[in-house]
Design an enzyme around this catalytic site. Structure first.
Site, mmCIF file in Angstrom:
data_model
loop_
_atom_site.group_PDB
_atom_site.id
_atom_site.type_symbol
_atom_site.label_atom_id
_atom_site.label_comp_id
_atom_site.label_asym_id
_atom_site.label_seq_id
_atom_site.Cartn_x
_atom_site.Cartn_y
_atom_site.Cartn_z
ATOM 1 N N MET A 114 34.526 49.798 29.304
ATOM 2 C CA MET A 114 35.483 50.626 29.681
ATOM 3 C C MET A 114 34.882 51.304 31.116
ATOM 4 O O MET A 114 33.845 51.951 31.049
ATOM 5 C CB MET A 114 35.730 51.686 28.521
ATOM 6 C CG MET A 114 36.211 51.410 27.494
ATOM 7 S SD MET A 114 36.734 52.531 26.198
ATOM 8 C CE MET A 114 38.190 53.421 27.168
ATOM 9 N N GLY A 143 36.327 53.293 33.206
ATOM 10 C CA GLY A 143 36.847 54.488 33.670
ATOM 11 C C GLY A 143 38.272 54.331 34.130
ATOM 12 O O GLY A 143 38.866 55.318 34.553
ATOM 13 N N GLY A 144 38.590 52.870 34.431
ATOM 14 C CA GLY A 144 39.858 52.628 35.215
ATOM 15 C C GLY A 144 40.971 52.419 34.345
ATOM 16 O O GLY A 144 40.777 52.335 32.862
ATOM 17 N N VAL A 145 42.010 52.357 34.641
ATOM 18 C CA VAL A 145 43.342 51.924 33.639
ATOM 19 C C VAL A 145 43.203 50.533 33.084
ATOM 20 O O VAL A 145 43.718 50.394 31.909
ATOM 21 C CB VAL A 145 44.779 52.162 34.447
ATOM 22 C CG1 VAL A 145 44.806 51.122 35.730
ATOM 23 C CG2 VAL A 145 46.092 52.074 33.802
ATOM 24 N N SER A 154 40.759 48.562 32.047
ATOM 25 C CA SER A 154 39.886 48.531 30.793
ATOM 26 C C SER A 154 40.374 49.282 29.493
ATOM 27 O O SER A 154 40.222 49.186 28.341
ATOM 28 C CB SER A 154 38.479 48.796 31.189
ATOM 29 O OG SER A 154 38.251 50.124 31.661
ATOM 30 N N LEU A 176 29.374 51.438 31.176
ATOM 31 C CA LEU A 176 27.962 51.141 31.680
ATOM 32 C C LEU A 176 27.688 52.273 33.070
ATOM 33 O O LEU A 176 28.134 51.944 33.876
ATOM 34 C CB LEU A 176 28.078 49.718 32.437
ATOM 35 C CG LEU A 176 28.551 48.687 31.456
ATOM 36 C CD1 LEU A 176 28.674 47.319 32.152
ATOM 37 C CD2 LEU A 176 27.537 48.572 30.335
ATOM 38 N N CYS A 207 27.754 40.634 39.408
ATOM 39 C CA CYS A 207 27.770 41.574 38.306
ATOM 40 C C CYS A 207 28.194 41.169 37.128
ATOM 41 O O CYS A 207 27.728 41.454 35.840
ATOM 42 C CB CYS A 207 28.550 42.608 39.031
ATOM 43 S SG CYS A 207 28.507 44.246 37.557
ATOM 44 N N CYS A 264 30.993 48.710 44.999
ATOM 45 C CA CYS A 264 30.674 49.913 44.300
ATOM 46 C C CYS A 264 29.608 50.819 44.473
ATOM 47 O O CYS A 264 29.671 51.994 44.504
ATOM 48 C CB CYS A 264 31.034 49.652 42.587
ATOM 49 S SG CYS A 264 29.308 48.770 42.071
#
Length: 370
Positions: A7, A9-11, A13, A32, A101, A198
């Protein structure tokens, strides 16, 4: 299954984790921590690498009703993604850190730890689809929302990794996901998507690279030369500030004899030389690839398509595996491409199915292109 939901922190996931619960899985959410110092990477709610994102992920897990933990992968992320990004640019190549990543962190380090802890699969919010082929192998296909399709950055996944992956969003469009998040009471329903890289806080890639690389770069400045005549046209502020196909910011002043703009054709970081030329010189139809990774059976020769940039166009192509053990391929583009740089990924498709990927090591023009 026992499922680990990554997750961000976005919509995307958050909805993926909720759908995994709806499917009857025993789901645990994780966020993470990828930055050794979250403030040094990015501030503001951008969907990756911030304290706000960790809090958003935790709140989403509470609404969904699943356990939630934060896993610190900051050292691994720095070594395998950030350092790789810097090293590739220092060598004059243009890497894709999101693809790296996925390869090194989300579907290697995280998946390995998940399996060791007894989980059966990792679920993410990527827009891609999985199915079982006639040969019994797991196939990965493009998501139906072509504007959000993320199969390109997943082209590094092996059959073993796909067998332990879940992508619940591949059959849905982004507007539908946001509407579903709203119905579920998830506060991230209207959170903006993350963009750019990021770990570069202000989006100034060139400035960040100049600051971080420092003395690792042999030439902070050098000549801009005409690719055909060798004439020195100007100087630049450092090779890391430029990419193949770049037009703006060259500051070479006087126009070319034909009056047309010039574009970056090649970058040589050792000598510090950047060669420029006309746009037509950017067109290529031959690609050499290394570090090939295959999602299933390794083909010998495949006529399909390749995608050379995230969300880029597909190009009809003939792909020949020259050495399966060494991971080398040769790609003949039936549809020429422009501005393709070494270090980028060539992801290979058969229809909507992802066959595999390779890192571009060199490009060339056939006689047919002049």
């Amino acid at each position: 299954m026992r499922v680990l939901a990554a997750m961000s922190g976005g919509v995307d996931s958050a909805v993926a984790a909720a759908r995994a619960v709806d499917a009857g899985h025993d789901v645990t959410g994780i966020h993470l921590a990828l930055s050794r110092n979250p403030k040094s990477y990015r501030t503001g709610a951008r969907g990756c690498c911030t304290i706000e994102d960790s809090n958003d992920a935790r709140r989403a897990a509470d609404v969904i009703g699943i356990p939630f933990y934060v896993w610190d992968f900051s050292d691994r992320f720095h070594d395998d993604v950030v350092e790789d990004f810097m090293s590739e640019y220092a060598a004059g190549r243009t890497p894709n850190p999101c693809l790296r990543c996925n390869e090194k962190i989300k579907f290697a380090a995280v998946l390995d730890k998940a399996l060791a802890l007894g989980f059966d699969a990792v679920v993410t919010g990527h827009y891609a689809q999985l199915s079982t082929g006639d040969d019994g192998l797991i196939e990965m296909h493009r998501g139906i929302d072509h504007g959000k399709d993320q199969s390109y950055v997943l082209g590094v996944l092996s059959q073993a990794q796909l067998a332990h992956s879940l992508f619940p969003l591949g059959d849905t469009t982004k507007p539908e996901i946001r509407a579903e998040a709203e119905r579920r009471g998830l506060m991230v329903a209207n959170k903006p998507d993350s963009h750019d890289i990021c770990f570069i806080a202000d989006g100034d890639n060139a400035g960040w690279l100049e600051e971080k690389l420092g003395e690792r770069m042999p030439n902070h400045s050098g000549d801009i030369v005409d690719a055909e005549s060798g004439e020195v046209l100007g100087t630049h502020r450092g090779t890391t500030a430029y990419t193949i196909g770049q037009r703006k910011g060259l500051a070479i002043g006087r126009p070319a004899p034909d009056g047309k703009p010039r574009f970056v054709l090649s970058i040589e970081p050792v000598s510090g030389t950047i060669a420029v030329g006309p746009r037509e010189a950017l067109r290529i139809d031959r690609i050499s690839g290394i570090r090939a990774r295959w999602c299933g059976t390794v083909p010998e020769v495949l006529t399909g398509t390749v995608q050379l940039r995230a969300h880029g166009d597909e190009h009809r192509a003939k792909v020949t595996v020259t050495d399966a053990g060494a991971g080398t391929v040769e790609i003949e583009l039936l549809d020429p491409a422009e501005g393709i740089a070494p270090g980028q990924a060539a992801v290979i498709y058969d229809g909507t199915r992802v066959v595999g990927s390779a890192t571009i090591s060199a490009t060339a023009r056939s006689e047919a292109l002049g």
